[in-house]
Design a protein around this motif. Structure first.
Motif, PDB file in Angstrom:
ATOM      1  N   ALA A   2       2.631   5.408   8.662  1.00  7.06           N
ATOM      2  CA  ALA A   2       2.662   6.841   8.965  1.00  7.06           C
ATOM      3  C   ALA A   2       1.244   7.389   9.104  1.00  7.06           C
ATOM      4  O   ALA A   2       0.991   8.261   9.950  1.00  7.06           O
ATOM      5  CB  ALA A   2       3.413   7.581   7.863  1.00  7.06           C
ATOM      6  N   VAL A   3       0.305   6.888   8.295  1.00  8.11           N
ATOM      7  CA  VAL A   3      -1.083   7.352   8.386  1.00  8.11           C
ATOM      8  C   VAL A   3      -1.700   6.934   9.713  1.00  8.11           C
ATOM      9  O   VAL A   3      -2.416   7.715  10.352  1.00  8.11           O
ATOM     10  CB  VAL A   3      -1.911   6.801   7.205  1.00  8.11           C
ATOM     11  CG1 VAL A   3      -3.387   7.130   7.381  1.00  8.11           C
ATOM     12  CG2 VAL A   3      -1.403   7.375   5.891  1.00  8.11           C
ATOM     13  N   LYS A  47      -9.975  10.277   5.565  1.00  7.31           N
ATOM     14  CA  LYS A  47      -9.391  11.505   5.024  1.00  7.31           C
ATOM     15  C   LYS A  47      -7.867  11.460   5.088  1.00  7.31           C
ATOM     16  O   LYS A  47      -7.179  11.823   4.127  1.00  7.31           O
ATOM     17  CB  LYS A  47      -9.914  12.717   5.790  1.00  7.31           C
ATOM     18  CG  LYS A  47      -9.410  14.052   5.238  1.00  7.31           C
ATOM     19  CD  LYS A  47     -10.049  15.217   5.951  1.00  7.31           C
ATOM     20  CE  LYS A  47      -9.519  16.545   5.413  1.00  7.31           C
ATOM     21  NZ  LYS A  47      -9.814  16.733   3.974  1.00  7.31           N
ATOM     22  N   LEU A  48      -7.331  10.998   6.218  1.00  4.53           N
ATOM     23  CA  LEU A  48      -5.872  10.906   6.353  1.00  4.53           C
ATOM     24  C   LEU A  48      -5.289   9.886   5.382  1.00  4.53           C
ATOM     25  O   LEU A  48      -4.181  10.065   4.866  1.00  4.53           O
ATOM     26  CB  LEU A  48      -5.505  10.539   7.793  1.00  4.53           C
ATOM     27  CG  LEU A  48      -5.789  11.606   8.865  1.00  4.53           C
ATOM     28  CD1 LEU A  48      -5.523  11.053  10.262  1.00  4.53           C
ATOM     29  CD2 LEU A  48      -4.950  12.851   8.620  1.00  4.53           C
ATOM     30  N   GLY A  49      -6.027   8.795   5.131  1.00  8.42           N
ATOM     31  CA  GLY A  49      -5.556   7.766   4.215  1.00  8.42           C
ATOM     32  C   GLY A  49      -5.916   8.029   2.765  1.00  8.42           C
ATOM     33  O   GLY A  49      -5.505   7.275   1.879  1.00  8.42           O
ATOM     34  N   SER A 108       0.818  -1.195   0.000  1.00  9.71           N
ATOM     35  CA  SER A 108       0.000   0.000   0.000  1.00  9.71           C
ATOM     36  C   SER A 108       0.850   1.242   0.000  1.00  9.71           C
ATOM     37  O   SER A 108       2.035   1.216   0.288  1.00  9.71           O
ATOM     38  CB  SER A 108      -0.907   0.010   1.236  1.00  9.71           C
ATOM     39  OG  SER A 108      -0.114   0.193   2.386  1.00  9.71           O
ATOM     40  N   ASN A 109       0.203   2.381  -0.334  1.00 11.16           N
ATOM     41  CA  ASN A 109       0.891   3.654  -0.250  1.00 11.16           C
ATOM     42  C   ASN A 109       1.290   3.951   1.185  1.00 11.16           C
ATOM     43  O   ASN A 109       2.325   4.556   1.452  1.00 11.16           O
ATOM     44  CB  ASN A 109      -0.013   4.767  -0.794  1.00 11.16           C
ATOM     45  CG  ASN A 109      -0.246   4.636  -2.291  1.00 11.16           C
ATOM     46  OD1 ASN A 109       0.583   4.080  -2.989  1.00 11.16           O
ATOM     47  ND2 ASN A 109      -1.376   5.136  -2.764  1.00 11.16           N
ATOM     48  N   GLU A 110       0.436   3.548   2.140  1.00  9.04           N
ATOM     49  CA  GLU A 110       0.742   3.765   3.553  1.00  9.04           C
ATOM     50  C   GLU A 110       2.016   3.033   3.939  1.00  9.04           C
ATOM     51  O   GLU A 110       2.920   3.599   4.554  1.00  9.04           O
ATOM     52  CB  GLU A 110      -0.425   3.293   4.432  1.00  9.04           C
ATOM     53  CG  GLU A 110      -1.679   4.134   4.307  1.00  9.04           C
ATOM     54  CD  GLU A 110      -2.727   3.707   5.315  1.00  9.04           C
ATOM     55  OE1 GLU A 110      -2.356   3.133   6.352  1.00  9.04           O
ATOM     56  OE2 GLU A 110      -3.917   3.934   5.064  1.00  9.04           O
ATOM     57  N   ALA A 111       2.079   1.755   3.591  1.00 11.61           N
ATOM     58  CA  ALA A 111       3.245   0.951   3.960  1.00 11.61           C
ATOM     59  C   ALA A 111       4.495   1.449   3.241  1.00 11.61           C
ATOM     60  O   ALA A 111       5.584   1.500   3.813  1.00 11.61           O
ATOM     61  CB  ALA A 111       2.987  -0.521   3.642  1.00 11.61           C
ATOM     62  N   GLU A 112       4.348   1.837   1.965  1.00 11.99           N
ATOM     63  CA  GLU A 112       5.495   2.327   1.205  1.00 11.99           C
ATOM     64  C   GLU A 112       6.035   3.619   1.811  1.00 11.99           C
ATOM     65  O   GLU A 112       7.250   3.836   1.883  1.00 11.99           O
ATOM     66  CB  GLU A 112       5.097   2.550  -0.256  1.00 11.99           C
ATOM     67  CG  GLU A 112       4.891   1.270  -1.047  1.00 11.99           C
ATOM     68  CD  GLU A 112       6.178   0.482  -1.209  1.00 11.99           C
ATOM     69  OE1 GLU A 112       7.262   1.065  -1.070  1.00 11.99           O
ATOM     70  OE2 GLU A 112       6.095  -0.736  -1.448  1.00 11.99           O
ATOM     71  N   ALA A 113       5.111   4.499   2.240  1.00 16.77           N
ATOM     72  CA  ALA A 113       5.545   5.757   2.847  1.00 16.77           C
ATOM     73  C   ALA A 113       6.318   5.503   4.130  1.00 16.77           C
ATOM     74  O   ALA A 113       7.286   6.205   4.444  1.00 16.77           O
ATOM     75  CB  ALA A 113       4.329   6.640   3.127  1.00 16.77           C
ATOM     76  N   THR A 114       5.910   4.479   4.871  1.00 17.02           N
ATOM     77  CA  THR A 114       6.606   4.156   6.114  1.00 17.02           C
ATOM     78  C   THR A 114       8.019   3.652   5.828  1.00 17.02           C
ATOM     79  O   THR A 114       8.971   3.966   6.558  1.00 17.02           O
ATOM     80  CB  THR A 114       5.811   3.090   6.894  1.00 17.02           C
ATOM     81  OG1 THR A 114       4.486   3.591   7.128  1.00 17.02           O
ATOM     82  CG2 THR A 114       6.472   2.790   8.229  1.00 17.02           C
TER      83      THR A 114
END
Length: 448
Positions: free
Chosen positions: A90-91, A355-357, A4-10
């Motif tokens: 991060a989200v 919204k944050l995600g 996910s974008n969330e995991a990649e950002a982390t």
């Protein structure tokens, strides 16, 4: 499951190496984090779960960022261990901080809800499984051994107790066959199934109105942008089947889905409908789960192995890696409000999480709350309305009985009109249900 974008950002967070100072947030009612030193040979990133010393005990926490306190270096203790667990995204961290600020609660107190299964921070221990080895004619065969070998040859590696139960023998028979080489041992991990669903499993045929509503929900998901859609409709209009189509779309895109229900009791009936649509049950999350099941579900969510979670308000704080859709069913229910500890409304916090995600959320209800109606009128939320019940079913007639015009007979509390209707219902072989507007208190007493 795709990353996910969330995991990649982390994963793009900078690494902290041996000797670096980091702040660690602990799941305690504390407003600030504690500083620790990364020991030589260890590497950590923001969001990693670590074990640290705290006074005379140890405590698991999360690397929250670089050190922020002005403390003498010789007073700073080292991190003891890096838990073998996917990091908090991060989200998810931003969501915890947002909730803490909004409800004026220490960040550590909110973090505690996200770390409600600390025994899941490390992989489950492996156990010994047994499977069929090369069969030899030199083995002295008995009916019990024959049953064990036949079952072992048809199944995946099994624990001794499980294999013995299926063969109707004692575990000693299984272990005896392993000693003579008829069975071989394999290390296996004791985990539940991955809750894999079939998003293409055939569901009921939708009406034209339902299909159009489902199409708009799917379009909102595919846009990969934040949006709030209110799914409004009379009872029996098929709201659940409509958002099931949205869930199917999200799963096909490799995203995780969270469905919030107001009551645990509702999940049994809902789960059966879900299994009929997707061929498998979703993972459940609520306060009645055993510690072992909580560990399994929490860990599988963190590893991205669970596609759909249905749960009460606390499920909002699970460590999703790739959350792409939230559905809040019966969004008007007051059960979404937590009144003790961290005080929050799960419906409103679910909107913030979406919204944050930067993904879609659907609010389903036959009687939307006033707050939701106002947000629709102000253009903040989109509205999808299902005006008719599925299959042409009609809503029941509702009639108010004026007790002044139709008083109850002396010594009774039911009007003659209601008594007649009950008799007609029972005479037709049907059932009648009376709701009393009081409990635990009787305004009058009838003696016979």
């Amino acid at each position: 499951m795709t990353a996910s974008n969330e995991a990649e950002a982390t994963r793009t967070h900078p690494e902290f190496l041996g000797g670096d100072l980091v702040s660690v947030m602990l799941p305690l009612p504390l407003r600030a984090s504690y500083d620790y030193r990364v020991p030589r040979g260890m590497r950590v990133r923001i969001g990693d779960f670590v074990l640290v010393p705290l006074s005379s005990r140890t405590q698991s926490g999360i690397v929250w960022g670089p050190a922020v306190n002005d403390i003498s270096p010789n007073r700073i203790k080292e991190i003891l261990r890096h838990h073998d667990c996917p990091p908090l995204t991060a989200v998810a961290m931003a969501f915890i901080e947002w909730v803490a600020h909004y409800v004026m609660h220490p960040v550590g107190g909110v973090l505690k809800m996200a770390m409600s299964a600390t025994n899941a921070l490390d992989p489950p221990k492996s156990s010994t499984g047994y499977t069929l080895a090369n069969r030899s004619s030199k083995i002295r065969m008995t009916p019990e051994r024959e049953r064990v070998l036949n079952i072992a040859g048809m199944t995946s590696p099994q624990l001794a107790a499980s294999l013995a139960q299926k063969a109707r023998v004692s575990p000693s028979v299984v272990k005896g066959l392993a000693k003579i080489g008829a069975l071989k041992t394999i290390s296996i991990i004791n985990v539940e199934k991955n809750y894999l669903l079939d998003p293409n499993h055939p569901g009921p045929k939708l009406t034209e109105t339902q299909a159009e509503a489902a199409k708009k929900l799917i379009q909102a998901i595919e846009s990969s942008k934040f949006s709030v859609t209110v799914l409004d409709g009379v009872p029996g209009a098929g709201k659940t089947e409509v958002y099931f189509e949205a869930i199917s779309s999200a799963v096909l895109q490799g995203k995780q889905v969270l469905v919030l229900l107001p009551e645990i009791a509702l999940s049994a009936q809902w789960t059966e409908r879900f299994r009929g649509r997707f061929g498998s049950r979703p993972a459940e999350w609520h306060s009645d789960l055993s510690q072992n099941r909580r560990r399994i579900v929490w860990r599988a969510v963190a590893e991205g192995k669970i596609q759909v979670v249905v749960g009460a308000r606390s499920a909002l704080f699970l460590p999703f890696q790739n959350l792409g859709l939230i559905v809040v069913d019966e969004e008007h229910e007051t059960a979404f409000k937590q009144e003790d500890g961290v005080i929050y409304n799960a419906r409103d916090m679910a909107v913030v999480r979406a919204k944050l995600g930067n993904f879609s959320i659907a609010l389903a209800s036959a009687t939307p709350s006033l707050e939701t109606i106002v947000n629709v009128k102000r253009g903040r939320y989109d509205l999808l309305h299902l005006p008719a019940r599925h299959g042409g079913a009609a809503l029941p007639d509702v009639e108010i009985i004026d007790m002044i015009k139709f008083p109850a007979p002396h010594g009774r509390w039911l009007s003659s009109m209601l008594e007649n209707r009950i008799r007609e219902t029972l005479g037709a072989g049907e059932q009648a249900l009376l709701f009393l507007n009081r409990r635990g208190y009787a305004p009058m007493t009838l003696c016979r």
